[in-house]
Structures are given as C-alpha cells and as structure tokens.
Motif scaffolding. Structure first.
Motif, PDB file in Angstrom:
ATOM      1  N   ILE A  91      13.132  10.215  -3.910  1.00 54.32           N
ATOM      2  CA  ILE A  91      11.975   9.452  -4.411  1.00 54.32           C
ATOM      3  C   ILE A  91      12.366   8.658  -5.660  1.00 54.32           C
ATOM      4  O   ILE A  91      12.033   7.471  -5.797  1.00 54.32           O
ATOM      5  CB  ILE A  91      10.785  10.405  -4.677  1.00 54.32           C
ATOM      6  N   LYS A  92      13.121   9.301  -6.548  1.00 55.04           N
ATOM      7  CA  LYS A  92      13.570   8.591  -7.763  1.00 55.04           C
ATOM      8  C   LYS A  92      14.492   7.420  -7.402  1.00 55.04           C
ATOM      9  O   LYS A  92      14.399   6.334  -7.974  1.00 55.04           O
ATOM     10  CB  LYS A  92      14.313   9.566  -8.692  1.00 55.04           C
ATOM     11  N   ALA A  93      15.386   7.661  -6.446  1.00 47.52           N
ATOM     12  CA  ALA A  93      16.329   6.597  -6.044  1.00 47.52           C
ATOM     13  C   ALA A  93      15.576   5.417  -5.411  1.00 47.52           C
ATOM     14  O   ALA A  93      15.946   4.258  -5.614  1.00 47.52           O
ATOM     15  CB  ALA A  93      17.356   7.156  -5.068  1.00 47.52           C
ATOM     16  N   LEU A  94      14.516   5.722  -4.671  1.00 46.48           N
ATOM     17  CA  LEU A  94      13.717   4.638  -4.091  1.00 46.48           C
ATOM     18  C   LEU A  94      12.991   3.861  -5.186  1.00 46.48           C
ATOM     19  O   LEU A  94      12.859   2.634  -5.108  1.00 46.48           O
ATOM     20  CB  LEU A  94      12.717   5.205  -3.072  1.00 46.48           C
ATOM     21  N   GLU A  95      12.532   4.584  -6.211  1.00 48.22           N
ATOM     22  CA  GLU A  95      11.890   3.908  -7.359  1.00 48.22           C
ATOM     23  C   GLU A  95      12.884   2.976  -8.039  1.00 48.22           C
ATOM     24  O   GLU A  95      12.580   1.808  -8.313  1.00 48.22           O
ATOM     25  CB  GLU A  95      11.390   4.953  -8.366  1.00 48.22           C
ATOM     26  N   GLU A  96      14.079   3.499  -8.291  1.00 40.90           N
ATOM     27  CA  GLU A  96      15.107   2.708  -8.981  1.00 40.90           C
ATOM     28  C   GLU A  96      15.536   1.501  -8.160  1.00 40.90           C
ATOM     29  O   GLU A  96      15.960   0.488  -8.707  1.00 40.90           O
ATOM     30  CB  GLU A  96      16.325   3.589  -9.294  1.00 40.90           C
ATOM     31  N   SER A  97      15.425   1.621  -6.845  1.00 44.85           N
ATOM     32  CA  SER A  97      15.826   0.509  -5.970  1.00 44.85           C
ATOM     33  C   SER A  97      14.684  -0.476  -5.723  1.00 44.85           C
ATOM     34  O   SER A  97      14.845  -1.435  -4.967  1.00 44.85           O
ATOM     35  CB  SER A  97      16.278   1.055  -4.613  1.00 44.85           C
ATOM     36  N   GLY A  98      13.530  -0.208  -6.334  1.00 40.19           N
ATOM     37  CA  GLY A  98      12.388  -1.105  -6.147  1.00 40.19           C
ATOM     38  C   GLY A  98      11.749  -0.981  -4.771  1.00 40.19           C
ATOM     39  O   GLY A  98      11.022  -1.874  -4.333  1.00 40.19           O
ATOM     40  N   LEU A  99      12.005   0.132  -4.079  1.00 39.90           N
ATOM     41  CA  LEU A  99      11.479   0.287  -2.716  1.00 39.90           C
ATOM     42  C   LEU A  99      10.320   1.272  -2.613  1.00 39.90           C
ATOM     43  O   LEU A  99       9.685   1.389  -1.568  1.00 39.90           O
ATOM     44  CB  LEU A  99      12.612   0.773  -1.783  1.00 39.90           C
ATOM     45  N   ARG A 100      10.055   1.996  -3.700  1.00 35.68           N
ATOM     46  CA  ARG A 100       9.104   3.104  -3.622  1.00 35.68           C
ATOM     47  C   ARG A 100       7.715   2.663  -3.177  1.00 35.68           C
ATOM     48  O   ARG A 100       7.058   3.358  -2.411  1.00 35.68           O
ATOM     49  CB  ARG A 100       9.029   3.827  -4.981  1.00 35.68           C
ATOM     50  N   ASP A 101       7.273   1.496  -3.702  1.00 33.54           N
ATOM     51  CA  ASP A 101       5.907   1.077  -3.368  1.00 33.54           C
ATOM     52  C   ASP A 101       5.833   0.395  -1.995  1.00 33.54           C
ATOM     53  O   ASP A 101       4.778  -0.047  -1.565  1.00 33.54           O
ATOM     54  CB  ASP A 101       5.340   0.172  -4.462  1.00 33.54           C
ATOM     55  N   LYS A 102       6.960   0.325  -1.316  1.00 35.44           N
ATOM     56  CA  LYS A 102       6.957  -0.312   0.012  1.00 35.44           C
ATOM     57  C   LYS A 102       6.907   0.713   1.145  1.00 35.44           C
ATOM     58  O   LYS A 102       6.802   0.361   2.315  1.00 35.44           O
ATOM     59  CB  LYS A 102       8.210  -1.176   0.175  1.00 35.44           C
ATOM     60  N   VAL A 103       7.000   1.985   0.807  1.00 35.33           N
ATOM     61  CA  VAL A 103       7.033   3.013   1.851  1.00 35.33           C
ATOM     62  C   VAL A 103       6.265   4.246   1.378  1.00 35.33           C
ATOM     63  O   VAL A 103       6.349   4.639   0.209  1.00 35.33           O
ATOM     64  CB  VAL A 103       8.506   3.369   2.195  1.00 35.33           C
ATOM     65  N   LYS A 104       5.501   4.825   2.274  1.00 39.68           N
ATOM     66  CA  LYS A 104       4.801   6.075   1.944  1.00 39.68           C
ATOM     67  C   LYS A 104       5.695   7.241   2.381  1.00 39.68           C
ATOM     68  O   LYS A 104       6.287   7.201   3.464  1.00 39.68           O
ATOM     69  CB  LYS A 104       3.461   6.134   2.653  1.00 39.68           C
ATOM     70  N   ILE A 105       5.755   8.250   1.517  1.00 41.06           N
ATOM     71  CA  ILE A 105       6.679   9.353   1.784  1.00 41.06           C
ATOM     72  C   ILE A 105       5.909  10.638   2.082  1.00 41.06           C
ATOM     73  O   ILE A 105       5.041  11.054   1.299  1.00 41.06           O
ATOM     74  CB  ILE A 105       7.616   9.570   0.578  1.00 41.06           C
ATOM     75  N   ILE A 106       6.244  11.248   3.215  1.00 42.72           N
ATOM     76  CA  ILE A 106       5.610  12.508   3.618  1.00 42.72           C
ATOM     77  C   ILE A 106       6.721  13.544   3.738  1.00 42.72           C
ATOM     78  O   ILE A 106       7.749  13.286   4.358  1.00 42.72           O
ATOM     79  CB  ILE A 106       4.876  12.365   4.977  1.00 42.72           C
ATOM     80  N   ILE A 107       6.488  14.703   3.145  1.00 38.09           N
ATOM     81  CA  ILE A 107       7.516  15.754   3.219  1.00 38.09           C
ATOM     82  C   ILE A 107       7.025  16.922   4.082  1.00 38.09           C
ATOM     83  O   ILE A 107       5.833  17.142   4.238  1.00 38.09           O
ATOM     84  CB  ILE A 107       7.937  16.253   1.811  1.00 38.09           C
ATOM     85  N   GLY A 108       7.994  17.661   4.633  1.00 36.24           N
ATOM     86  CA  GLY A 108       7.654  18.831   5.433  1.00 36.24           C
ATOM     87  C   GLY A 108       8.808  19.809   5.474  1.00 36.24           C
ATOM     88  O   GLY A 108       9.925  19.488   5.050  1.00 36.24           O
ATOM     89  N   GLY A 109       8.544  21.002   5.968  1.00 34.80           N
ATOM     90  CA  GLY A 109       9.573  22.042   6.042  1.00 34.80           C
ATOM     91  C   GLY A 109       9.082  23.315   5.391  1.00 34.80           C
ATOM     92  O   GLY A 109       8.192  23.278   4.539  1.00 34.80           O
TER      93      GLY A 109
END
Lengths: 228, 224
Positions: A176-194
């Motif tokens: 999630i942090k890497a996506l933020e740093e890459s400017g991609l975080r607000d372009k994708v919704k992230i769902i976690i499971g397990g």
C-alpha cells in the motif's frame, strides 16, 4: 422459450452442472442438458448475451451465495456452481464485445511475498469471475515491486491481496505504501483477505476493504462498485 | 513399520472437514464421489521423504533452549516443555511437489473444486505421515523407557516461523525433497517439520499443552 432456457441455465448453475454428463447437487440429473449445452442453445436461439449473463449466470450465483450463507450449500457446492459460470463465460467470450457487454470491473489478485498459499485466492477469483468481473491472477510469492508494476500496467479497478501467515501479511502494508509512493494508490481499491488478517488490520494498514471469505469478498467489491 | 512405503489410510471424513463440511453436514453424492476418486488414486501423486534426528538438550532458560551445534530454540512455551525433557527430536517430511503442482494446474484451468479437494488430500496425507513419524519417535523413546511430547512446529504460538532454520540446521540442512524459501516456508508446501520433546515419565511431558492456559481462545492452532 427464452425465459425457459434462461431459467434452465440458472437452475443448472445452482446445481453446478457443466455438461450433460454431470450429476448435480440433486441426484439423477445426469443426461439432462447442462450449462454448456444450454448456453450454446441460448446463443443459437438468438437470446441476448447480456440476458444470459444477467438473468442466467449472475442471478444464479446470487442464489448460490444465499444458499451458502444459510448453510444449505458448502464450499464444494459453490465452487461447482462457480466453475459452471466460468465455463459459460468462456463460451460467451467471443460474443461479449459485439453485444456491448462489459465486465463489472477489473481485478488483480495476488498472494504477497514469501507466501505460497493460493487455494483461498483461487476460490475468491472464481467467485468474482462468476459475479461478472474480469479477474487476472498474477500469482503468489510476489515482490512488492512486481505488484506495483502489475497495477501500473494492468490498471485494475481493484487489487486483491492474500496472505495466510502473520509473518507475510506485513507485506500488505508495504504494498500500500509503495502504491502511494508511485502515485497509484488513489487509482485502485485494495481488498485484503486470508486467515491472519481482519477488518481492523485492513483499516490499520490503509486498505479499502477486507473479505472474510469468498462470498464476503465478492460482496465487499460489489458494495464498492455501487451494486449492493 | 515402513515409514514411507506402507499405504497411508486417508480418513474421508477429515477430508470433508478440510473442504468445509462440519460434523453433521452431509456432502452431496457428487462431492463424495470426487473425494473418494481422489483418495483411491492419490498415491500415484506423492513421493514421501523425511529426515529425523534426536539431540540432547544442553540448557534451558526463560525463552531459550540450547541444543548445541548452534541450534537455539527461541520460545517461552517451547522452553517450558523442554525444561521437563532430556532430549529433543527434530523432524521434517514432505509428500513431494507433484500433487500441489497438479492442484495448481487444475486451479489455473478453472477446476477449483478439484484443486481444493486435491489440496485437502495433500494436507491430510502430510499430517498422517507426520503422525506416523511421531509414533516412530515415540516407539524409539519407549525402548529407552522415555516418553514423548506432542509435536510443535515453527510458526505456531510464540515459536516464530523463522526458527524453521534451526530445525533444518539440527537436521544437518539436508532434508530430502524440501527446501526453505526466503520466508522460511518449506517448499513443497505439503511438508511438515517440528520438534518433539523426549524425557522421563512423570514430568507431565506427554500432556504438556500451552493452549490450555492461553488467552487466545480463537486461535486457529488451538489444541485441546
């Protein structure tokens, strides 16, 4: 005629019957047309692809989801139904573009670095396909940079992250942090499971959602998609 | 008993349980047939191998068990067991990688139900093999009038999965058919590793169970 075939497709998805040779949840169904034969018949009869998908396939998986929630169906039963939908979608694939039917959204599925477990991810993936999403499973034991690269290239609407171990789930926060740093975080919704993750953990690391099981994961994405 | 060659009897009900059926629920005849077919034929898909060794415990303190040869076990709960024991058995086993490769292949083809059943049978087989090796260690210890504890594996409770390295070090870093990845997970996945305490009767070794007093009531690894 059209309603009859659609109703039979729905019934056979609920029964998890792919071909004429298959038994259903109920016994003594072998020999009757399964989803493969019925979808082919529906296409030959000129029934609209969107009608097959919406009234036949999607509606039937909703019924299967309800049966699972009430304890009437178990994991193998819902998987059989989802496989039937997957087969139907393969038959319909060549007809989707010209009929103007679009997937509800694009989802990338990944198991995080160090983690090799993928049965849960496979179950969620097949249920999402059954619900009408385009799912790309990019594998397991994936480096954070590879997941970020896939998000950049594939431009998914959703990213599903799976981990089975407390020692590997920590990668989710890194991703999630890497996506933020890459400017991609607000372009994708992230769902976690397990198994080790939770709603609380999802909030803590800044994910958008958490799927407790396969159908719950689908439901969370449907809600984000404004469908529920 | 031939540890690797004797047929492993798979309990059908436990496989049903692993794929989501609880005690009272009845699988459809289709699911039951699928499970039975795989149980009848799974043996061609496995290639079991294992290694085990027994070492004398050098010292135990609060959170640390020293077994010598740079093998140090770091866990409060493992230390509480080992302070009752004289020796510790290390073991690792696998059923090989072919079964899980086939399960992955089936899942990739969209046959997730078959993949799930096969995966459950693989896990059940590895557990059965682990129980067989545990019994073998119990019988060996019994010949010296010793008793053994339950099995403990890295990753459970307060024993970090990174300690897998110590189990493999104790085994001479030579376990046929198994490698460790960077997260200290065993490859193939259908592998089991761990330790078993060995000591004199009367020290509450056989029944030692840290779960009884543990406050994590919802822990998936909780043992009764």
């Amino acid at each position: 005629m059209s309603e009859n075939i659609i109703e039979l497709i729905k019934e056979n998805v609920i029964q998890g019957r792919i071909t004429r040779d298959d038994e259903g949840i109920e016994e003594d169904m072998a020999g009757q047309p399964g989803v493969t034969e019925l979808v082919e018949e529906a296409l030959a009869s000129g029934i609209d692809v969107s009608e097959i998908i919406n009234k036949g396939l999607t509606a039937s998986m909703q019924a299967v989801g309800q049966k699972f929630e009430t304890g009437e169906y178990f994991i193998p039963d819902m998987l059989a139904s989802a496989e039937a939908v997957g087969t139907a979608m393969e038959i319909l694939k060549p007809h989707l573009e010209k009929s103007g039917v679009k997937p509800k959204g694009k989802i990338l599925m990944a198991t995080v670095k160090g983690d090799l477990h993928d049965i849960g991810k496979n179950i969620v993936s097949i249920l999402l396909r059954g619900a009408g999403y385009m799912v790309k499973d990019i594998g397991n034991n994936l480096d954070t940079k590879d997941i970020v690269k896939a998000v950049r290239e594939e431009k998914p609407d959703y990213l599903g992250l799976s981990a089975l171990l407390t020692s590997t789930m920590v990668s989710m926060e890194d991703i999630i942090k890497a996506l933020e740093e890459s400017g991609l975080r607000d372009k994708v919704k992230i769902i976690i499971g397990g198994a080790p993750v939770s709603e609380e953990y999802a909030r803590e690391i800044g994910a958008d959602g958490y799927g407790a099981d396969g159908f719950h994961g689908v439901s969370v994405i449907e809600t984000m998609n404004g469908i529920n | 008993m031939t540890l690797l060659n004797d047929p492993i009897q798979i309990d059908k009900d436990k496989i049903f349980n692993r794929i989501g059926y609880d005690g009272d629920s009845v699988p459809s005849s289709r699911t039951a047939s699928l499970v039975e077919d795989y149980i009848d034929n799974y043996y061609d898909l496995i290639a079991p191998s294992y290694s085990h060794t027994v070492k004398t415990i050098k010292s135990v303190n609060q959170n640390r068990v020293d077994v010598g040869d740079s093998v140090i076990l770091e866990s409060y709960k493992v230390a509480r067991l080992m302070e009752r024991c004289e020796k510790v058995a290390f073991f690792a086993l696998t059923i090989g990688g072919y079964l899980e490769e086939l399960a992955t292949h089936l899942a990739d083809k969209g046959l997730v139900l078959q993949a799930t059943v096969l995966d459950a049978i693989g896990s059940g087989t590895a557990e059965k093999l682990a129980a067989r090796i545990e019994q073998n260690i119990r019988e060996e210890a019994g010949r010296d009038s010793m008793v053994v504890s339950r099995r403990f594996s890295p990753g459970y409770c307060d024993w970090n999965v990174s300690q897998q390295e110590m189990v493999f070090r104790a085994l001479g870093n030579n376990v046929p058919g198994i490698t460790l990845n960077e997260s200290m997970l065993m490859v193939p996945q259908k592998s089991v590793s761990g330790i078993i305490g060995i000591g004199r009767p009367g020290n509450d070794i056989e029944q030692y169970n840290p779960c009884i007093t543990c406050l994590e009531k919802d822990c998936p690894g909780r043992r009764r």
